[in-house]
Write a protein that holds these residues in place. Structure first.
Motif, PDB file in Angstrom:
ATOM      1  N   ARG A  24       8.336  10.408 -17.589  1.00 38.87           N
ATOM      2  CA  ARG A  24       7.908  10.161 -18.635  1.00 38.87           C
ATOM      3  C   ARG A  24       7.066   8.711 -18.775  1.00 38.87           C
ATOM      4  O   ARG A  24       7.753   7.608 -18.905  1.00 38.87           O
ATOM      5  N   PRO A  25       5.914   8.691 -18.036  1.00 39.13           N
ATOM      6  CA  PRO A  25       5.241   7.484 -18.049  1.00 39.13           C
ATOM      7  C   PRO A  25       5.050   6.633 -19.242  1.00 39.13           C
ATOM      8  O   PRO A  25       4.526   6.975 -19.947  1.00 39.13           O
ATOM      9  N   PRO A  26       5.309   5.136 -19.416  1.00 36.54           N
ATOM     10  CA  PRO A  26       5.247   4.604 -20.496  1.00 36.54           C
ATOM     11  C   PRO A  26       3.969   3.995 -20.569  1.00 36.54           C
ATOM     12  O   PRO A  26       2.830   4.101 -19.803  1.00 36.54           O
ATOM     13  N   ALA A  27       3.456   3.971 -21.901  1.00 36.53           N
ATOM     14  CA  ALA A  27       2.311   2.833 -21.859  1.00 36.53           C
ATOM     15  C   ALA A  27       2.568   1.642 -21.540  1.00 36.53           C
ATOM     16  O   ALA A  27       3.511   0.899 -22.089  1.00 36.53           O
ATOM     17  N   TRP A  28       1.510   1.067 -20.764  1.00 36.90           N
ATOM     18  CA  TRP A  28       1.905  -0.286 -19.892  1.00 36.90           C
ATOM     19  C   TRP A  28       1.738  -1.226 -20.862  1.00 36.90           C
ATOM     20  O   TRP A  28       0.764  -1.211 -21.769  1.00 36.90           O
ATOM     21  N   ARG A  29       2.577  -2.073 -21.075  1.00 39.14           N
ATOM     22  CA  ARG A  29       2.565  -3.369 -21.997  1.00 39.14           C
ATOM     23  C   ARG A  29       1.958  -4.544 -21.435  1.00 39.14           C
ATOM     24  O   ARG A  29       2.266  -4.883 -20.068  1.00 39.14           O
ATOM     25  N   PRO A  30       0.972  -5.222 -21.979  1.00 38.23           N
ATOM     26  CA  PRO A  30       0.474  -6.426 -21.144  1.00 38.23           C
ATOM     27  C   PRO A  30       1.366  -7.481 -21.410  1.00 38.23           C
ATOM     28  O   PRO A  30       2.466  -7.523 -22.203  1.00 38.23           O
ATOM     29  N   LEU A  31       1.172  -8.479 -20.272  1.00 40.98           N
ATOM     30  CA  LEU A  31       2.219  -9.320 -20.262  1.00 40.98           C
ATOM     31  C   LEU A  31       1.831 -10.484 -21.451  1.00 40.98           C
ATOM     32  O   LEU A  31       0.821 -11.006 -21.324  1.00 40.98           O
ATOM     33  N   GLU A  32       2.635 -10.915 -22.296  1.00 40.05           N
ATOM     34  CA  GLU A  32       2.159 -11.774 -23.161  1.00 40.05           C
ATOM     35  C   GLU A  32       2.225 -13.266 -22.820  1.00 40.05           C
ATOM     36  O   GLU A  32       3.176 -13.727 -21.906  1.00 40.05           O
ATOM     37  N   ASP A  33       1.327 -13.963 -23.246  1.00 38.34           N
ATOM     38  CA  ASP A  33       1.245 -15.441 -22.697  1.00 38.34           C
ATOM     39  C   ASP A  33       2.100 -16.230 -23.889  1.00 38.34           C
ATOM     40  O   ASP A  33       1.787 -16.577 -24.853  1.00 38.34           O
ATOM     41  N   ASP A  34       3.423 -16.012 -23.348  1.00 39.73           N
ATOM     42  CA  ASP A  34       4.463 -16.662 -24.379  1.00 39.73           C
ATOM     43  C   ASP A  34       5.271 -17.764 -23.593  1.00 39.73           C
ATOM     44  O   ASP A  34       6.310 -17.180 -22.852  1.00 39.73           O
ATOM     45  N   PRO A  35       5.286 -18.828 -23.876  1.00 40.50           N
ATOM     46  CA  PRO A  35       6.381 -19.870 -23.070  1.00 40.50           C
ATOM     47  C   PRO A  35       7.647 -19.492 -23.501  1.00 40.50           C
ATOM     48  O   PRO A  35       8.453 -20.036 -22.623  1.00 40.50           O
ATOM     49  N   ARG A  36       7.860 -18.759 -24.408  1.00 38.03           N
ATOM     50  CA  ARG A  36       9.344 -18.680 -24.885  1.00 38.03           C
ATOM     51  C   ARG A  36       9.798 -17.151 -24.912  1.00 38.03           C
ATOM     52  O   ARG A  36      10.519 -16.766 -25.617  1.00 38.03           O
ATOM     53  N   TRP A  37       9.206 -16.438 -23.972  1.00 36.14           N
ATOM     54  CA  TRP A  37       9.142 -14.937 -23.727  1.00 36.14           C
ATOM     55  C   TRP A  37      10.967 -14.600 -23.583  1.00 36.14           C
ATOM     56  O   TRP A  37      11.493 -13.761 -24.065  1.00 36.14           O
ATOM     57  N   TYR A  38      11.468 -15.569 -22.900  1.00 38.96           N
ATOM     58  CA  TYR A  38      12.790 -15.333 -22.271  1.00 38.96           C
ATOM     59  C   TYR A  38      13.871 -15.130 -23.277  1.00 38.96           C
ATOM     60  O   TYR A  38      14.969 -14.635 -23.386  1.00 38.96           O
ATOM     61  N   GLU A  39      13.569 -15.769 -24.458  1.00 37.20           N
ATOM     62  CA  GLU A  39      14.376 -15.669 -25.746  1.00 37.20           C
ATOM     63  C   GLU A  39      14.405 -14.547 -26.230  1.00 37.20           C
ATOM     64  O   GLU A  39      15.629 -13.995 -26.880  1.00 37.20           O
ATOM     65  N   ARG A  40      13.541 -13.603 -26.122  1.00 39.98           N
ATOM     66  CA  ARG A  40      13.387 -12.158 -26.655  1.00 39.98           C
ATOM     67  C   ARG A  40      13.766 -11.183 -25.616  1.00 39.98           C
ATOM     68  O   ARG A  40      13.508  -9.763 -25.858  1.00 39.98           O
ATOM     69  N   ALA A  41      13.786 -11.634 -24.391  1.00 44.91           N
ATOM     70  CA  ALA A  41      13.621 -10.529 -23.080  1.00 44.91           C
ATOM     71  C   ALA A  41      15.156  -9.896 -23.084  1.00 44.91           C
ATOM     72  O   ALA A  41      16.207 -10.487 -23.114  1.00 44.91           O
TER      73      ALA A  41
END
Lengths: 442, 572
Positions: free
Chosen positions: B18-35
Motif C-alpha cells: 500500500r504505497p502511501p501518498a508522500w507527505r512533504p517535510l514541513e518547515d516547522d521548528p517545533r515538529w518534534y512536539e507532534r511527531a
C-alpha cells in the motif's frame, strides 16, 4: 447588637428564611417558642452585588447567614432555579434589591473565598457539595474546599483546632488547612486543600478483593495461562500465593497506609502529648470483664507496653483516601468527599493505645471482605471465604509492617510482637462484637 | 544508480503493498512536539546486501512501510564503527559508518529518501564516552604526556568519587579500571571498555561539537543524546546533573539554533522528572527528554488494575518551557528500567513480570512489550492508547507494532534486538543470507515466530494489531491536542478507571476526554465533567456521539481493558 444601618430591614426576612430551613429545625426543633433575633449584620461588600454576614440567635443557639443582594432582574437571573434561596425584597438607600442566601451566587461565593483567605485565593468556579446541619460545603476550582458554618459554637471548634495543630506539627497526610475565619470567638469558616481525585480507601479495598474473587472463582477453563501444572496446582492449594499474585493486589497500598497511620499517631503524640501504656489501659479498652486479657498480659512490663496517645478514634477505610500524593486521613469532623458529619471521630479527644486505631482498620478490612463475599454465589462460598481470609491476613500484615517500619513508630506499640498480636486480636473481637450489635453505626 | 531505480526486493514488494501518498517535510521548528518516533536497530531492520546484517540501505527500502505506518521520525540506534561490546554504544569512530551497516553516503541517501516521504531521521550520539578501541583512547593511554593525554579522566588510584553509584552494578565492580599501559586508572560510568571523555578539556568539547556539525551537515534532523547526565565529575557530588553538564548542552544547543534550523536534541537522562526538567533549561538546552518513570508506571497500573501509579507520576511531572516536549515510550532497546520506582515497587514488578531470572538485568527487565503482557492484545492496545494520549511524543520500538516477541536466551540486551519480521519466508524476510550468517537469529517459536508474526501477515489482515496501530496513529495525527495540549486528571469514583482530559493549548474550548479501564473486568465509573456541561462527547475513532453531559457526574461503562477517546464538542 451591631446592625449596619442599610441592613435595618433584613431581620424579619432572615428570620422567615431560617424557619424554612431543615438544618435550622434540626437544631431548634419544630416547636414554636421565642422569636429569632438578628444579633448582628455586617456588610462585607457594598454595592451590587452586595454581601453581608448576619448572626441570628434563638435561645442559646447562634446561626450564621450570608446574604447577597442584587437588583431584582439580575438576582432572578443569577439564582435561576434556586428560588428557595430567596429571602425577599429589601430597600437599601432608596434602591429596591432582592436579598438571598449568598451561597447560591457563584460570584459571591468567590468573593467570600477572597474575604476568608485575606485575598490570597481567588477562584472562578464554585461547586456546592452538600448542605448539612452544621455547615455548607463549597469546592472552588476543584482545588479548595470551604466549610461555611451555619450553626455557630462559641470557642474554637475541635475539628479546626485538631487540623491546625496537626498542620503546624508538619503532618501532611490530610487536606491541609489554607485559611480559617474566626471572629468574636466564633469559627465562621474553614478553607482547606481539596483533592478531587482522592478515593475512599474502602473502594480500593473492595475492588481489590472483588477482582481477586472474580478471578479465582472463575471456572478452571477460563484461568489465564498457567506456567506449569505444578505451579498451577500449588497456586490453587495456597490461597496466600494466589492473593499475592493477583492483579489489584492491595498489600503495597496497605503498607503505605500503615506508614501514614504511624505518622498520624506520632503527630498526635507530638501535639497532644503521650504517656506510657499499662496493662490496665488495654484491659479497660478491650472491656475485659472476665479478666482473661489481664491474665494473658500478666508478664507485660509497663515500660514495654508502648504509649497512650490521642487517637483518631474512628479509624477505618471510609476515613482514609488515596490521592496522588499518597494516603490522606480524614474524619477530623470533616469529610469533603462524602460530606457527612463525622460521628465519634477524634474530636472526642479519646486517648488510648495506637493499637486501637490499628485494630479498627483491620476490622474494616474484615467488613469489606464480608461485603465482597456477599456478592458471590453460595456454591463459591468455601473457596471465596478461604481466599478472603488470606486477603485479610496479607493486608493486615502489610498494614502493620508499614506502621512499625516508620521511623519512631515502634515506641508507640508494645515491644513484644506476640503481645501486639494478642492485643490486636482482643481489640478486633471487641470491635466485631460491637459491630454485630449495631451494624448500622459501624 | 539512485535508490528509486533500484529493483525492489521481493520482501520489499510484499510489504510495500500500500504505497502511501508522500507527505512533504514541513518547515516547522517545533515538529518534534507532534511527531511519533520509531526507534530501530539498523543491524536488525533489513539486510539489503545479503550479508546477514541489517544496514542503512535496507532501511531505505522499508521507508514506504514506515510512511504507511504513519511515523514522523526514525531514531537510528548507533551505526558507527564499534567493537560492539555494548550494542554500538561503544563508538570507535564518530565520523563514519560501520562497514556492515553501510557508508556515510548511504546515511545521506537514507536521510534524503526519508525526507521525501515526510519522515525525519535522528541518530544516537554517544557523547559521554567512547570505546576503548577509539583512536583517541589509544593515544591517550599511550603515555601521560601525549597530546590527548587529558582527553579521558585518569587517576592514580580508584578512590576518588567513591560515593558515585555504579550504574551497571551487575557487570562492573567500580567506576575505575586500571590501565596497564598507562599505569593509571581511568573513569567510566558504564562498562570498563567505555572510558568517559574528559569534558573539562576544551579540545574534547570542540571535538564532540565538530561531530555534531558533521552529521547535521549531512542532513540528520537531530540526535538522541546518550547518557547525557554524566559528562562531568566533581568532588562531593553524585557526578550527575552537574551545572557544567548543562553549560555544555546549552553551548551545543546554541550552535544548532544558529546554524541548523528544525533540528532536535533528545536527551536520555534516566532521572526523576523534577531533575530531568533541568535539561530543558529555559527552552535553551534540549528540545526533548525521555520521561523514564512513566513507562514502568504504565505497566504497573495495568498489572495492579489501578490508576494511582500513573496519576502519581503525572502529578509529579513539572510543566515544561515552551518548545519543549517529553519523549514517552512503552519499550525500547534497553531493559524495562526500574531505577525510577521505589524498592518495593521494583520487587513487585520483578515478581509480576520476570518470573524467570534471565529476564532480569541490572535494575530492569529485558522483555519486549508482547511477552511482558503475556501476548494479551487487549492490554497491548490499552497501553498504546495510553502512550498515544498522554503528554509527550510517543516513541515506538521496531517490531512492537507487530507484537513481536523476544528471546531471553540471547546474551546482554540482544533478547529484544532480534531481526524485524517482514514475511513468513526464510529468515523472516529480514535477510537472504544463510541463517548461520545472521546478526541475530530471528524468532521461530510457534507464538511469536516470523511464520506467524510478520509485516506481510499484518498488512493482509485488516483486523491485525498493525492495522489497529496505524489507524490510531492517524487519529492522533488529526488531533494535535494529544501532542501539545495540556492534561488534567479527572476524578473518577472507580480506582480501576483512569480519566484525563487533554485540553487545547490554543486557548479555545476544545478538549479530548480519555477514559481507560485498567482492569481485566468490565467497569463502570462516574466522572466529574462539570466544566463541560452541555457538551456532546464524540468518540474519535468511530465518530459516534455519546450522551450529552448534563450532570456533574458522567457515567461511563468500559469493557475489560477498554478505553475511549472522546472529543468534547461544545454545543451550547
Amino acid at each position: 447588637m451591631t446592625v449596619a444601618p442599610e441592613l435595618a430591614g433584613i431581620g424579619p426576612l432572615a428570620a422567615a428564611y431560617l424557619e424554612r430551613q431543615t438544618w435550622y429545625h434540626a437544631v431548634v426543633g419544630n416547636e414554636g417558642g421565642e422569636d429569632v433575633a438578628l444579633l448582628s449584620a455586617e456588610v462585607l461588600r457594598s454595592g451590587s452585588p452586595g454581601l453581608a454576614r448576619l448572626v441570628l440567635g434563638r435561645g442559646g443557639s447562634r446561626f450564621q447567614l450570608l446574604v447577597g443582594s442584587r437588583p431584582p432582574a439580575e438576582a432572578a437571573e443569577v439564582l435561576g432555579s434556586r428560588e428557595a434561596a430567596l429571602l425577599g425584597q429589601l430597600t437599601v438607600a432608596g434602591v429596591t434589591v432582592l436579598a438571598y442566601d449568598a451561597l447560591a451566587d457563584d460570584e459571591l461565593c468567590a468573593e467570600l473565598l477572597a474575604h476568608v483567605t485575606g485575598g490570597s485565593q481567588r477562584a472562578s468556579m464554585v461547586r456546592r457539595v452538600s448542605t448539612l446541619v452544621s455547615h455548607a460545603s463549597l469546592v472552588f476550582d476543584e482545588r479548595l474546599f470551604m466549610k461555611c458554618y451555619r450553626v455557630l459554637e462559641p470557642g474554637a471548634r475541635p475539628e479546626v483546632e485538631v487540623m491546625l495543630r496537626l498542620d503546624e506539627a508538619g503532618f501532611n497526610a490530610m487536606l491541609a488547612p489554607v485559611a480559617h475565619w474566626r471572629e468574636d470567638g466564633y469559627d465562621l469558616a474553614l478553607v482547606r486543600e481539596f483533592q478531587p481525585s482522592a478515593l475512599e480507601g474502602r473502594l480500593l479495598a473492595f475492588t481489590s478483593l472483588r477482582d481477586l474473587l472474580a478471578h479465582a472463582c472463575a471456572p478452571d477453563d477460563t484461568q489465564p495461562v498457567e506456567r506449569t501444572p505444578s505451579e498451577a496446582a500449588q497456586a490453587r492449594a495456597d490461597p496466600d500465593a494466589q492473593t499475592a499474585a493477583a492483579g489489584g493486589d492491595l498489600a503495597s497500598e496497605m503498607r503505605r497506609l500503615g506508614s501514614t497511620t504511624a505518622r498520624l499517631h506520632l503527630a498526635l503524640a507530638d501535639v497532644f502529648g503521650d504517656v506510657p501504656a499499662t496493662r490496665e489501659t488495654f484491659a479497660a479498652a478491650i472491656g475485659d470483664e472476665s479478666g482473661s486479657v489481664a491474665r494473658e498480659l500478666a508478664g507485660l512490663r509497663d515500660d514495654a507496653a508502648g504509649r497512650v496517645v490521642r487517637l483518631h478514634g474512628d479509624y477505618h477505610l471510609r476515613r482514609v483516601m488515596r490521592s496522588e500524593p499518597g494516603w490522606l486521613v480524614a474524619g477530623f469532623g470533616d469529610d469533603p468527599l462524602n460530606g457527612t458529619d463525622a460521628v465519634g471521630s477524634s474530636l472526642t479527644g479519646r486517648r488510648g493505645s495506637p493499637l486501637e486505631d490499628i485494630a479498627d482498620m483491620c476490622v474494616s478490612l474484615k467488613l469489606v471482605a464480608r461485603e465482597a463475599l456477599a456478592q458471590r454465589a453460595p456454591e463459591e462460598a468455601e473457596t471465596a471465604t478461604h481466599l478472603a481470609d488470606a486477603w485479610i491476613r496479607r493486608n493486615e500484615t502489610a498494614f502493620l509492617d508499614g506502621y512499625v517500619a516508620t521511623d519512631g513508630a515502634s515506641r508507640l506499640l508494645p515491644d513484644d510482637p506476640t503481645v501486639v498480636g494478642l492485643l490486636l486480636a482482643g481489640f478486633g473481637r471487641e470491635r466485631m462484637l460491637r459491630y454485630e450489635a449495631t451494624p448500622s453505626e459501624a | 544508480m539512485t535508490v528509486d531505480e533500484r529493483p525492489a526486493s521481493p520482501e520489499a514488494s510484499a510489504t510495500d503493498a500500500r504505497p502511501p501518498a508522500w507527505r512533504p517535510l514541513e518547515d516547522d521548528p517545533r515538529w518534534y512536539e507532534r511527531a511519533v518516533f520509531y526507534e530501530l536497530l539498523p543491524r536488525g531492520f533489513y539486510d539489503s546486501n545479503r550479508d546477514g546484517v541489517g544496514d542503512l540501505r535496507g532501511i531505505v527500502e522499508k521507508l514506504d512501510y514506515l510512511a504507511w505506518l504513519g511515523i514522523d521520525c526514525i531514531w537510528l540506534l548507533p551505526f558507527y564503527p564499534s567493537p560492539l561490546r555494548d550494542g554500538g554504544y561503544d563508538v570507535a569512530d564518530y565520523w563514519s559508518v560501520a562497514p556492515d551497516c553501510g557508508t556515510v553516503e548511504d546515511a545521506a541517501v537514507l536521510v534524503e529518501q526519508a525526507h521525501r516521504r515526510g519522515i525525519r531521521v535522528i541518530a544516537d550520539l554517544v557523547i559521554n564516552h567512547t570505546s576503548d578501541q577509539h583512536p583517541w583512547f589509544a593515544e591517550s593511554r599511550s603515555s601521560r604526556d601525549n597530546p590527548k593525554a587529558d582527553w579521558y579522566v585518569w587517576g592514580d588510584d580508584d578512590q576518588r568519587w567513591s560515593d558515585i553509584r555504579v550504574i551497571f552494578c551487575d557487570a562492573e565492580p567500580s567506576n575505575w579500571t586500571f590501565d596497564p599501559v598507562r599505569q593509571q586508572f581511568y573513569w567510566h560510568r558504564f562498562f570498563h571498555h567505555q572510558p568517559d571523555l574528559n569534558y573539562d578539556n576544551p579540545d574534547v568539547r570542540e571535538a564532540i561539537l565538530s561531530v555534531v556539525r558533521f552529521w547535521l551537515d549531512l542532513g540528520l534532523d537531530g540526535f538522541r543524546l546518550d547518557a547525557a547526565a554524566y559528562l562531568y565529575q566533581r568532588d562531593g557530588t553524585s557526578g550527575e546533573n552537574l551545572p557544567e553538564t548543562h553549560d555544555f548542552l546549552r553551548q551545543m544547543r546554541a550552535e544548532i539554533d544558529r546554524d541548523y534550523p528544525n533540528r532536535v536534541l533528545l536527551a536520555e537522562v534516566n532521572q526523576w522528572p523534577a531533575d530531568v526538567v533541568d535539561y530543558f533549561g529555559d527552552g535553551d538546552e534540549c528540545h526533548m527528554c525521555f520521561h523514564f518513570p512513566l513507562m514502568p508506571r504504565m505497566f504497573m497500573a495495568v498489572r495492579r488494575e489501578q490508576r494511582f501509579p500513573i496519576t502519581e507520576i503525572l502529578a509529579q511531572t513539572p510543566s515544561l518551557p515552551a518548545g519543549c516536549q517529553w519523549g514517552i515510550f512503552l519499550r525500547n532497546h534497553d531493559e524495562l528500567t526500574l531505577e525510577m520506582v521505589t524498592d518495593e515497587e521494583r520487587d513487585y514488578m520483578y515478581a509480576e513480570y520476570a518470573r524467570d531470572p534471565r529476564m532480569r538485568r541490572n535494575l530492569g527487565i529485558r522483555r519486549r512489550l508482547a511477552p511482558l503482557v503475556e501476548n494479551d492484545r487487549g492490554v497491548a492496545e490499552l497501553l498504546h492508547a495510553l502512550l498515544l494520549s498522554l503528554p509527550g511524543s510517543p516513541v515506538l520500538y521496531y517490531g512492537d507494532e507487530l507484537l513481536m516477541g523476544d528471546n531471553i536466551y540471547l546474551g546482554d540486551r540482544d533478547g529484544v534486538r532480534t531481526p524485524m519480521q517482514w514475511t513468513p519466508d526464510r529468515n523472516g524476510g529480514f535477510s537472504r543470507a544463510d541463517f548461520a550468517q545472521l546478526v541475530l537469529p530471528p524468532l521461530m517459536d510457534p507464538v511469536y515466530g516470523y511464520q506467524a508474526v510478520n509485516v506481510e501477515a499484518g498488512l493482509r489482515d485488516s483486523s491485525s494489531f498493525l492495522h489497529w496501530l496505524q489507524r490510531m496513529l492517524a487519529v492522533r495525527r488529526q488531533h494535535p491536542i494529544f501532542a501539545t495540549g495540556g492534561i488534567e486528571v479527572l476524578p473518577a469514583d472507580n480506582p480501576s478507571v483512569l480519566a484525563y482530559v487533554r485540553t487545547s493549548s490554543d486557548g479555545d474550548e476544545r478538549a479530548v476526554l480519555c477514559v481507560s479501564n485498567l482492569s481485566r473486568f468490565a467497569q463502570a465509573a462516574e466522572i466529574s465533567l462539570a466544566r463541560w456541561r452541555d457538551t456532546v462527547p464524540v468518540e474519535l475513532i468511530g465518530r459516534a456521539q455519546f450522551p450529552r453531559i448534563d450532570e456533574d457526574a458522567y457515567h461511563v461503562t468500559l469493557g475489560p481493558h477498554g478505553f475511549y477517546w472522546l472529543e468534547l464538542e461544545v454545543r451550547r
